[in-house]
Write an enzyme that holds these catalytic residues in place. Structure first.
Site, short mmCIF file in Angstrom:
data_model
loop_
_atom_site.label_atom_id
_atom_site.label_comp_id
_atom_site.label_asym_id
_atom_site.label_seq_id
_atom_site.Cartn_x
_atom_site.Cartn_y
_atom_site.Cartn_z
CG HIS A 33 -3.97 -2.90 3.03
ND1 HIS A 33 -2.78 -2.91 3.73
CD2 HIS A 33 -4.27 -1.59 2.82
CE1 HIS A 33 -2.38 -1.66 3.95
NE2 HIS A 33 -3.27 -0.84 3.40
CB CYS A 61 -1.00 -0.03 1.14
SG CYS A 61 -2.39 1.12 0.85
CD GLU A 70 -1.76 -6.17 4.65
OE1 GLU A 70 -1.68 -5.01 5.06
OE2 GLU A 70 -1.86 -6.45 3.43
CE LYS A 114 -9.52 4.92 3.56
NZ LYS A 114 -9.60 4.82 5.04
CB SER A 120 -7.93 0.80 3.10
OG SER A 120 -8.20 1.81 4.04
NE ARG A 174 -8.43 5.22 11.23
CZ ARG A 174 -7.62 4.64 10.35
NH1 ARG A 174 -6.64 3.85 10.76
NH2 ARG A 174 -7.79 4.82 9.04
#
EC number: 2.3.1.31
Length: 306
Positions: A235, A142, A237, A163, A192, A249
């Site tokens: 991502h 990323c 993972e 985003k 992300s 968040r």
């Protein structure tokens, strides 16, 4: 590969409970083989969570993997207990005379800043320069991928209007490529990020090739043709709930963020997110370890060079 990590590391218990083969130092010493040495430069704020995610994907195959966790000296994490960092992490200065079969450079939530404005940028560039002659294959994830492309090839990142957050369908550009071997025609990966790199910039670099991409999320895997440098824009993972935790968040911070796409059942944020990328992620990380690292790294690790 059974992964060799300290018994006290939180990931040891987490992975053992998931029936993933982890190995302590005493058992590792009884096996007469050379383990793969993998370093992880962990730039994520929640380092223990990132450890669990990455170590899960480096585990449970026939050979040993010996992991070294690295933190930056120029910036100290505010979200991980200092006792954990002191016990399990080392600094680059302490290992820069060593060579490693692989290095993972994680993402970091700093993508909206200019690279040169980041506190640890100089330290990171020193590590990336060192990696060219001391690491056989480096995997950038990323923001780490954007940083690597910028440092090594002067490829810029571009700010997105909104985003990208969600789980997206991808395709493989070359079904014979080692990194994508065994993947389905359509497979899923989380993304992300607030920024992107552009295909036309990558295509200008003859050393690079785009191995996988997505209609919605853009480029996913970029690699050098010799596989010494790998770049994941997404991502793979991530755990089931990572995108959910990031969304909550950001919302608590007052950011104007959309619900992650193709993730919650009926876009209900109280539902259990659909985990649709676990199989493809296992294949991707396994391919990197096997084809890019194990099959090609020299048996004498000191022979690794640029």
């Amino acid at each position: 590969m059974p992964i060799k990590i300290p018994t006290e590391l939180p990931a040891f218990k987490v992975l053992s409970n998931e029936n993933i083969f982890v190995m302590n130092d005493s058992r590792a010493k009884t096996q007469d083989i050379r383990p793969l040495k993998i370093a992880i430069l962990n730039l994520m704020p929640k380092k223990i969570l990132a450890e669990n995610q990455l170590l899960r994907h480096l585990s449970n195959t026939p050979l040993q993997v010996e992991v070294k966790l690295i933190q930056t000296k120029s910036y100290v994490s505010q979200n991980t207990p200092i006792e954990h960092l002191e016990k399990f992490y080392t600094y680059f200065d302490d290992i820069k005379e060593e060579k490693f079969d692989g290095l993972i450079i994680t993402g970091a939530p700093v993508e909206q800043m200019e690279f040169e404005d980041i506190t640890y940028w100089n330290e990171l560039t020193e590590i990336m320069e060192w990696s060219k002659s001391n690491i056989f294959s480096t995997l950038h994830i990323c923001w780490g991928a954007q940083a690597g492309l910028y440092y090594h090839y002067n490829i810029p990142k571009y700010k997105l209007e909104n985003k990208i957050s969600g789980v997206f369908s991808h395709w493989v550009n070359d079904e014979n490529a080692d990194l994508t071997r065994g993947l389905d025609d359509v497979f899923h990966v989380p993304h992300s990020r607030h920024t992107e790199v552009k295909k036309e910039d990558i295509n200008k670099i003859s050393e690079l090739e785009i191995l996988s991409e997505s209609k919605e999320a853009g480029i996913f895997i970029v690699a050098t043709k010799n596989r010494r440098k790998i770049f994941f824009m997404g991502h793979p993972e991530y755990d089931r709930n990572t995108l959910k935790e990031e969304y909550l968040r950001d919302r608590e911070k007052g950011d104007d963020v959309e619900i992650p796409q193709n993730y919650f059942v009926d876009n209900d944020i109280n539902s259990t997110p659909k985990f649709t990328w676990r199989g493809s992620s296992n294949i991707i990380f396994g391919n990197w370890l096997n084809y890019c690292v194990y099959q090609n790294t020299p048996y004498d690790i000191n022979e690794i060079s640029e």
